[in-house]
Design a protein around this motif. Structure first.
Motif, PDB file in Angstrom:
ATOM      1  N   LEU A 180       0.849  -1.200   0.000  1.00  0.00           N
ATOM      2  CA  LEU A 180       0.000   0.000   0.000  1.00  0.00           C
ATOM      3  C   LEU A 180       0.880   1.244   0.000  1.00  0.00           C
ATOM      4  O   LEU A 180       1.714   1.415   0.901  1.00  0.00           O
ATOM      5  CB  LEU A 180      -0.869   0.006   1.264  1.00  0.00           C
ATOM      6  N   ARG A 181       0.681   2.082  -1.000  1.00  0.00           N
ATOM      7  CA  ARG A 181       1.462   3.317  -1.079  1.00  0.00           C
ATOM      8  C   ARG A 181       0.526   4.515  -1.272  1.00  0.00           C
ATOM      9  O   ARG A 181       0.111   4.810  -2.381  1.00  0.00           O
ATOM     10  CB  ARG A 181       2.459   3.237  -2.242  1.00  0.00           C
ATOM     11  N   PRO A 182       0.179   5.183  -0.195  1.00  0.00           N
ATOM     12  CA  PRO A 182      -0.686   6.358  -0.312  1.00  0.00           C
ATOM     13  C   PRO A 182       0.091   7.568  -0.840  1.00  0.00           C
ATOM     14  O   PRO A 182       1.252   7.767  -0.458  1.00  0.00           O
ATOM     15  CB  PRO A 182      -1.152   6.606   1.124  1.00  0.00           C
ATOM     16  N   VAL A 191      -2.292   0.220  -4.687  1.00  0.00           N
ATOM     17  CA  VAL A 191      -2.272  -1.134  -4.117  1.00  0.00           C
ATOM     18  C   VAL A 191      -1.565  -2.022  -5.133  1.00  0.00           C
ATOM     19  O   VAL A 191      -2.108  -2.325  -6.195  1.00  0.00           O
ATOM     20  CB  VAL A 191      -3.691  -1.659  -3.818  1.00  0.00           C
ATOM     21  N   ARG A 192      -0.355  -2.394  -4.805  1.00  0.00           N
ATOM     22  CA  ARG A 192       0.497  -3.157  -5.719  1.00  0.00           C
ATOM     23  C   ARG A 192       0.589  -4.612  -5.259  1.00  0.00           C
ATOM     24  O   ARG A 192       0.912  -4.852  -4.093  1.00  0.00           O
ATOM     25  CB  ARG A 192       1.889  -2.508  -5.739  1.00  0.00           C
ATOM     26  N   GLU A 193       0.349  -5.546  -6.157  1.00  0.00           N
ATOM     27  CA  GLU A 193       0.551  -6.970  -5.842  1.00  0.00           C
ATOM     28  C   GLU A 193       2.054  -7.151  -5.650  1.00  0.00           C
ATOM     29  O   GLU A 193       2.852  -6.658  -6.443  1.00  0.00           O
ATOM     30  CB  GLU A 193       0.017  -7.831  -6.994  1.00  0.00           C
ATOM     31  N   GLY A 210       3.160  -1.902 -10.741  1.00  0.00           N
ATOM     32  CA  GLY A 210       3.027  -1.150  -9.485  1.00  0.00           C
ATOM     33  C   GLY A 210       4.348  -0.552  -9.048  1.00  0.00           C
ATOM     34  O   GLY A 210       4.402   0.543  -8.492  1.00  0.00           O
ATOM     35  N   ASP A 211       5.439  -1.288  -9.280  1.00  0.00           N
ATOM     36  CA  ASP A 211       6.763  -0.769  -8.940  1.00  0.00           C
ATOM     37  C   ASP A 211       7.008   0.541  -9.700  1.00  0.00           C
ATOM     38  O   ASP A 211       7.417   1.550  -9.124  1.00  0.00           O
ATOM     39  CB  ASP A 211       7.828  -1.810  -9.303  1.00  0.00           C
ATOM     40  N   ILE A 212       6.697   0.499 -10.991  1.00  0.00           N
ATOM     41  CA  ILE A 212       6.989   1.665 -11.841  1.00  0.00           C
ATOM     42  C   ILE A 212       6.009   2.811 -11.552  1.00  0.00           C
ATOM     43  O   ILE A 212       6.411   3.963 -11.335  1.00  0.00           O
ATOM     44  CB  ILE A 212       6.923   1.247 -13.327  1.00  0.00           C
ATOM     45  N   SER A 230       4.220   3.434  -8.967  1.00  0.00           N
ATOM     46  CA  SER A 230       4.248   4.053  -7.636  1.00  0.00           C
ATOM     47  C   SER A 230       5.390   5.059  -7.521  1.00  0.00           C
ATOM     48  O   SER A 230       5.243   6.079  -6.852  1.00  0.00           O
ATOM     49  CB  SER A 230       4.269   3.011  -6.513  1.00  0.00           C
ATOM     50  N   ASP A 231       6.511   4.804  -8.186  1.00  0.00           N
ATOM     51  CA  ASP A 231       7.564   5.837  -8.186  1.00  0.00           C
ATOM     52  C   ASP A 231       7.091   7.069  -8.958  1.00  0.00           C
ATOM     53  O   ASP A 231       7.363   8.206  -8.571  1.00  0.00           O
ATOM     54  CB  ASP A 231       8.859   5.318  -8.829  1.00  0.00           C
ATOM     55  N   GLU A 232       6.377   6.834 -10.048  1.00  0.00           N
ATOM     56  CA  GLU A 232       5.882   7.973 -10.830  1.00  0.00           C
ATOM     57  C   GLU A 232       4.903   8.803  -9.992  1.00  0.00           C
ATOM     58  O   GLU A 232       5.013  10.028  -9.918  1.00  0.00           O
ATOM     59  CB  GLU A 232       5.193   7.481 -12.114  1.00  0.00           C
TER      60      GLU A 232
END
Ligand code: IPM
Ligand code: MG
Length: 391
Positions: A122-124, A150-152, A263-265, A267-269
């Motif tokens: 989870l990355r708010p 919400v990234r798997e 999700g990795d990509i 979420s950094d964006e």
């Protein structure tokens, strides 16, 4: 703060004299500095409620490779097993990033994610009004930005086999494999829909269904889960156009649900919107429960920042807000979490800024015309602690 008014979990903990166990994993680069800052803040927020934490610390990442030759030792995993939650700073750095190296610091992170089946990351991302001007995006695009990625986290390309490099007469080959089972998709989809219920009730599921079979399964299963949440709106988007919308119309999003690598990509964006990677927290959760709540691994989304390691200049807020998520999810103490979040917001409102939150080359002294004050990692934590303790 009065004992009579204590919330149920606070009262239970006080009565049981039961200290939740937190294992700190400072790691590499700026990790030790931001974790030390967060320990002080969490201890202060607990002390406000007349509660305390039982801390242990383990050596993990590049520092463990240097000391023991492995990214994480079995005896340290055994200590992590006893925890209610893990608080991690960062692992990795150029010293250990030779592509030919047999051991890598990041292996420890992947080991922890799989060992505890932490399938939901989870990355708010939200933006404090005082920091809008600091974002690289035009401020009018940022109003109303408040999303949860919400990234798997335990499937897909990161763990698929076969994976590796080989060579034959024609040359070198490498392969990675992208597998997903419907159960892996379903369980993380439930996390996204449940989260949306406590927010604006929109789930945007992101895939590449026009090309990938796994994405078509993803889309089907997420739609099936969505039927169980008629009160939550579900939309499907392709990952490439989502990458564009994240910077052109970021306020469109509420909960973004996606697979591991996308999700990795993304979420950094998304993190760039907030103005600094240093501000953003994360929680990795599964279904393991302890006496206090859902077991989790909490870490800032930034990396080890080796260029500024040891200089007392890293922004501790991403880790401190991860500590707030820890209190909420793993300790069942929403009042502790909210107190930390409010203290952080108050300190930002007061004008204190670590170097990442100031325009390049600007280092205002206290009382300067801008109203901003440059502070170090420790001083930022001092101010947040003072806010919590009402000093
Ligand atoms: C993250 C990081 C990790 C990942 C690395 C360090 C293995 O980039 O948590 O986003 O790719 O998951
Ligand atoms: Mg990443």
């Amino acid at each position: 703060m009065s004992r009579a008014a204590a919330a149920p979990e606070v009262a239970r903990l006080r009565q049981a004299g039961d200290e939740p166990r937190i294992v700190a994993i400072p790691g590499d680069g700026v990790g030790p500095e931001v974790v030390a800052a967060t320990r002080r803040v969490l201890d202060a927020a607990m002390a406000r409620q007349h509660l305390s934490l039982n801390w242990r610390e383990i050596t993990v990442g590049g520092c463990a490779i240097d000391a023991y030759g492995v990214a994480i030792r079995d005896e340290d995993l055994a200590i992590a097993d006893t925890a209610d939650a893990l608080l991690l700073g960062a692992v990795g750095g150029p010293k250990w990033s030779d592509p030919a190296a047999a051991v890598r610091p990041e292996q420890a992170l992947l080991t922890l994610r799989t060992r505890y089946e932490l399938f939901a990351n989870l990355r708010p991302v939200s933006i404090l009004p005082e920091l809008i001007a600091h974002s690289p995006l035009k401020s009018e695009r940022l109003h109303g930005v408040d999303m949860l990625m919400v990234r798997e986290l335990t499937g897909g390309l990161y763990f698929g086999t076969p994976s590796g490099e080989s060579a034959d007469d024609s040359g070198r080959h490498a392969i990675d494999t992208l597998p997903y089972h419907e159960d892996e998709i379903r369980r993380v989809a439930h996390v996204a829909f449940e989260s949306a219920r406590a927010r604006r009730r929109l789930v945007t599921s992101v895939d590449k269904a026009n090309v990938l079979a796994t994405s078509r399964l993803w889309r089907t299963v997420v739609s099936e889960v969505g039927q169980e949440y008629p009160d939550v709106r579900l939309e499907h988007r392709l990952v490439d156009s989502t990458a564009m919308l994240l910077v052109t119309q970021p306020s469109l999003f509420d909960v973004i649900l996606t697979e591991n690598l996308f999700g990795d990509i993304l979420s950094d964006e998304a993190a760039v919107l907030a103005g600094s990677l240093g501000l953003l927290p994360s929680a990795s959760l599964g279904s393991r429960r302890t006496a206090h709540g859902l077991f989790g691994l909490y870490e800032p989304i930034h990396g080890s920042a080796p260029d500024i390691a040891g200089t007392n200049s890293a922004n501790p807020i991403g880790t401190i807000l991860s500590g707030a998520m820890l209190a909420r999810e793993s300790l069942g103490l929403p009042e502790v979490a909210a107190a930390i979040e409010q203290a952080v917001a108050a300190v930002i409102r007061g004008g204190a800024r670590t170097a990442d939150l100031l325009p390049a080359g600007d280092s205002p002294a206290a009382g300067s015309a801008s109203g901003l004050t440059l502070v170090g990692t420790r001083e930022a934590a001092d101010l947040i602690v003072a806010q919590l303790l009402g000093a």
